[in-house]
Design an enzyme around this catalytic site. Structure first.
Site, PDB file in Angstrom:
ATOM      1  N   ASP A 199       0.584  -0.943   0.091  1.00 46.89           N
ATOM      2  CA  ASP A 199      -0.233  -0.130   0.255  1.00 46.89           C
ATOM      3  C   ASP A 199       0.978   1.649  -0.107  1.00 46.89           C
ATOM      4  OD1 ASP A 199      -2.281   2.003   0.202  1.00 46.89           O
ATOM      5  OD2 ASP A 199      -3.336   0.104   1.226  1.00 46.89           O
ATOM      6  N   HIS A 247     -13.861  -1.822  -6.907  1.00 44.01           N
ATOM      7  CA  HIS A 247     -14.700  -0.667  -6.266  1.00 44.01           C
ATOM      8  C   HIS A 247     -14.566   0.745  -6.278  1.00 44.01           C
ATOM      9  CE1 HIS A 247     -15.189  -1.244  -1.745  1.00 44.01           C
ATOM     10  NE2 HIS A 247     -14.601  -0.038  -1.759  1.00 44.01           N
TER      11      HIS A 247
END
Length: 340
Positions: A199, A247
């Site tokens: 990340d 998403h």
């Protein structure tokens, strides 16, 4: 004149007053109501007012509302937490949802008040002039965002671990792994598993303490990077997890990320996409459809169908595509695929 009896409006009333329930919970959490009641073993209206530093009138109204929402029960003249509130709303609990409630109140709900603007503009309502990538910068997604998502992610990870057999997986790369909830829970469930959270650098800085507190620093690694800016994802893993990632993005960006996952996996490697999956006929389910609305408010993505994921995975070169269903706060299933 039409004399037929109109349908009962109860469902419509529940929709239109939904904000009342969510803000009752938010106010109770802000005051620390459930923590106070847990530590005291329950309290009367007067005792609650004193402990929260408020007048008896709002204390009584709040306690009554929380009881009506099945967050409290009444034992004689004293209010006590229900098992739901005791498990998830007492500060310091393993799956404490209070940070999630505050994250929604402070970070998410302001954008929802401009939902119509997002629909008209086909653009996020929470940001107006920034580029898409900037919604993931430290200044626009503060620590409360990652802390708030932890219990939701942890419970979803447990459901995924139970539904998908990972006994043959030795190392999983959690792309966009954020607060490491999935890495931690998967490693707890599978004692031989190792995980890497990939990340952004500021997210990894937030996450290091979480991993250390879980006692998993030797099995959960943190790899700072940017899964779009970097040419490739870290290699050396026989499984890759994309949980509540796709998403956030539109179809071209998702295709780009799936191609990178394919390159990073060895032959036979497993890709797991954990999401709230929309029905192929796009009539539901409710949680996936409303999460898609949340994506409209805050991102350039939406929630996708299994059929859409199948098409993208096949185009990226994956085979053996299948779906495993489960029930969890952050996902209702996982789409699995293999690299030939």
């Amino acid at each position: 004149m039409d004399v037929r009896t109109p349908p009962a409006p109860a469902a419509l009333m529940e929709l239109t007053t939904g904000l009342w329930a969510s803000q009752t919970l938010a106010a109770a959490e802000h005051l620390g109501l459930f923590t106070v009641l847990s530590r005291s073993g329950g309290a009367s209206v007067a005792e609650t007012a004193h402990r929260l530093g408020i007048e008896e009138r709002p204390a009584e109204i709040l306690l009554t509302a929380c009881a009506a929402l099945d967050l409290l029960s009444r034992d004689g003249g004293r209010y006590v937490n229900t098992p739901l509130a005791e498990t998830y709303l007492v500060r310091g609990g393993q799956y404490y949802f209070g940070d999630y409630v505050r994250m929604l109140t402070e970070y998410v709900y302001p954008g929802w008040t401009r939902l119509a603007d997002a629909i008209h503009a086909n653009a996020p309502a929470r940001v107006t002039t920034r580029e898409q990538q900037e919604i993931f910068e430290a200044t626009t997604r503060p620590k409360i965002f990652w802390d708030g998502l932890y219990p939701l992610s942890a419970l979803t990870a447990r459901a995924l671990a139970e539904a998908v057999d990972l006994e043959d997986v030795t190392s999983v790369l959690d792309v966009g792994g954020g607060n490491a909830a999935f890495a931690i829970e998967l490693c707890r469930f599978y004692p031989e598993l190792r995980a890497t959270v990939f990340d952004l650098p500021f997210v990894c800085r937030h996450t290091a303490d979480r991993v250390a507190d879980a006692g998993l620093s030797e099995r959960v690694a943190l790899h700072p990077g940017d899964f779009f800016a970097d040419a490739d994802l870290p290699g050396g893993h026989d499984a890759i997890l994309l949980s509540m990632i796709l998403h956030d993005w539109d179809e071209p960006r998702n295709a780009e990320l799936l191609a990178k996952c394919h390159r990073a996996l060895p032959s036979g490697g497993l890709l797991m996409i954990s999401e709230l999956l929309v029905d192929d006929d796009k009539t539901g389910p409710r949680d996936a459809a409303l999460m898609s609305m949340n994506m409209l408010v805050g991102t350039w993505g939406r929630n996708y169908t299994v059929a859409e994921y199948r098409d993208w995975l096949a185009a990226a070169g994956f085979t053996g595509i299948r779906t495993v269903r489960f029930s969890a706060p952050g996902a209702n299933g996982a789409v699995l695929a293999r690299k030939p």
